[in-house]
Design a protein around this motif. Sequence first.
Motif: not given
Length: 217
Positions: A124-132, A146-151, A202-214
Amino acid sequence: MNSNMTFGNGTSFNISSIMNMTGNGTFDISAIMDMIGGKKVTFEAEDIKQTYSGPVNFKIRVLESDKPVSQQTVVFTVNNKDYVGRTDKDGYATLSIDLAAGTHYVYTEYNNVIGKNKIEITKAASKLTAKKKTFKAKAKTKKYAITLKDNNGKAIKSAKVTLKVNDKTFTAKTNANGKATFKIKKLTKKGKYTAKIKFAGNGYYSASNASKKITVK
């Protein structure tokens, strides 16, 4: 040849009716098997192909001479591990099993007869949610979540995620709500930084990434 063959249980059939069959005539050997106590076991089930979304429910119907086998034990074997199931009044038995992405085979055994089915799982697809985020320079430990959820928006728990900022890498693990909190240390110099967050998959979800300003003030 013109007489009936009778079994000990009182059932019988006419021999000549079988021997004289011609053309398109057919005879179901299972009828004889029923007479002498042997029953033809068959299975009704469909292969499964789906994207990972939690445990898979594999359902199979067990029949003896086309009649449902009710309230009987069946054994499922998946990846060399056995699971015990039981048929309901209509002959159905269900196996609920959590499987990683890949191709798996389910072997169902009843009364020394084995059926084989295939279960194909894709990641399943994964999605990272992050904020500055803005931190005070004097804070020794800066917490960044951050939070990590599936599609489907379902939280991915117990997943390892990494955060790289100012050439330093930090790791954290998501909780039951898919939230992971990084504890950033030794980031005291004022300025703007780019935080790169990554879930390697991992064995269940595909990779994902995010980039935010700190920002550190």
